[in-house]
Design an enzyme around this catalytic site. Structure first.
Site, PDB file in Angstrom:
ATOM      1  N   SER A   1       0.915  -1.241   0.037  1.00  0.00           N
ATOM      2  CA  SER A   1       0.035  -0.105  -0.062  1.00  0.00           C
ATOM      3  C   SER A   1       0.927   1.178   0.053  1.00  0.00           C
ATOM      4  O   SER A   1       1.965   1.351   0.567  1.00  0.00           O
ATOM      5  CB  SER A   1      -0.721   0.019   1.112  1.00  0.00           C
ATOM      6  OG  SER A   1      -1.515   1.301   1.364  1.00  0.00           O
TER       7      SER A   1
ATOM      8  N   TYR B   1      -2.277  -0.425  10.526  1.00  0.00           N
ATOM      9  CA  TYR B   1      -2.416  -1.038   9.070  1.00  0.00           C
ATOM     10  C   TYR B   1      -1.027  -0.726   8.483  1.00  0.00           C
ATOM     11  O   TYR B   1      -0.605  -1.449   7.840  1.00  0.00           O
ATOM     12  CB  TYR B   1      -3.619  -0.480   8.157  1.00  0.00           C
ATOM     13  CG  TYR B   1      -3.576  -0.719   7.004  1.00  0.00           C
ATOM     14  CD1 TYR B   1      -3.743  -2.245   6.589  1.00  0.00           C
ATOM     15  CD2 TYR B   1      -3.533   0.029   5.864  1.00  0.00           C
ATOM     16  CE1 TYR B   1      -3.992  -2.531   5.244  1.00  0.00           C
ATOM     17  CE2 TYR B   1      -3.306  -0.265   4.628  1.00  0.00           C
ATOM     18  CZ  TYR B   1      -3.684  -1.665   4.189  1.00  0.00           C
ATOM     19  OH  TYR B   1      -3.925  -2.029   2.881  1.00  0.00           O
TER      20      TYR B   1
END
Length: 283
Positions: free
Chosen positions: A132, A145
């Site tokens: 990501s 995350y």
């Protein structure tokens, strides 16, 4: 010889589009998900489908063994399955921290370890880890995350050098926002966070962002990510990283900025993020 690919997290979004892209390109596609009912339509289109929970070592070994038994080789592993639990670092329960790392870090590691012995012996293979943009630059409210994706990036960078002599490639695909149900599920998860009372501004800003019509700002279609993954699998010498979308590309540049600059930027956005401002900005 048919090329084989194993893809995790194919129930929707990036995983589903990736399975379809590889299938259209003539690959033998093993599409997996925790619930096989979610990928039944992929089976009807020609994919091999199988139940796979990346947190279960027995599942991992069973699926890898199945591919080797049926085809004798695994050319590409796409670690796509992911889980996001947003919230301030202080508020996210420790059990949710463990759960997030189990899916986002230990899951890809389990699969890579199971696949690598076969790839090394054959002297060929590609491992593609879907990371990501926030695996390169952390943002407030996504610390756990981001931490899991930072860990995946570090492991991938080390592994790439370790397996280079066996002609095994390790690739990171780094999307920014993607127009999938992933963020809807993340929003549901934040409702279960026990709030400490110290981060009302964050929760207000997060709620404002969710109230904006039209999805995540700068979001790309999951097929764009899928096609990037396919391209990386087909290239003889792929790049180490593939940022996908404008947000991801900007983030790649932002990581070289001094931390004090980024902190100031986050603070400015936080100050300005009232509901009316956010809606005007993203309209």
């Amino acid at each position: 010889m048919d090329e084989t690919v194993l893809i995790t997290g194919c129930s929707s979004g990036i995983g589903r589009e990736t399975a379809l892209s590889f299938l259209a390109d003539g690959w033998e596609v093993y599409a997996t998900a925790r619930n096989p009912a979610d990928i039944q339509t992929l089976g009807e289109k020609g994919c091999h489908i199988s139940t796979l929970d990346v947190t279960e070592a027995d599942d991992v070994e069973r699926v890898i063994d199945e591919i080797i038994d049926e085809h004798g080789h695994l050319d590409c592993l796409v670690n796509n399955a992911g889980y996001a639990q947003p919230g301030p670092v202080e508020d996210v329960p420790i059990e949710q921290v463990h759960a997030q790392f189990d899916v986002n870090v230990y899951g890809p590691l389990r699969l890579a370890r199971a696949a690598l012995s076969h790839m090394r012996e054959r002297g060929k293979g590609t491992i593609i880890n879907v990371s990501s943009a926030v695996g390169r630059v952390a943002v407030p409210g996504m610390g756990i995350y981001s931490g899991s994706k930072f860990a995946l990036e570090g492991i991938s960078d080390s592994l790439r050098g370790e397996v280079d002599e066996y002609d095994v490639d390790v690739v990171l695909v780094e999307p920014g926002p993607v127009d999938t149900e992933f963020y809807d599920r993340a929003s549901d998860e934040i409702e279960g966070v026990e709030r400490s009372g110290g981060y009302d501004r964050f929760y207000e800003m997060y709620g404002d962002r969710q109230a904006v019509d039209g999805g995540m700002p700068g979001a790309v279609h999951p097929k764009e990510v899928a096609d990037t993954i396919l391209d990386a699998a087909n290239v003889q010498h792929p790049d180490a990283r593939y940022p996908v979308g404008t947000v991801a590309q900007l983030t790649d540049y932002a990581r070289i900025l001094p931390a004090s600059w980024l902190d100031k930027l986050y603070g400015t956005v936080s100050e300005l993020s009232t509901s009316d401002w956010v809606k005007k900005f993203f309209d």
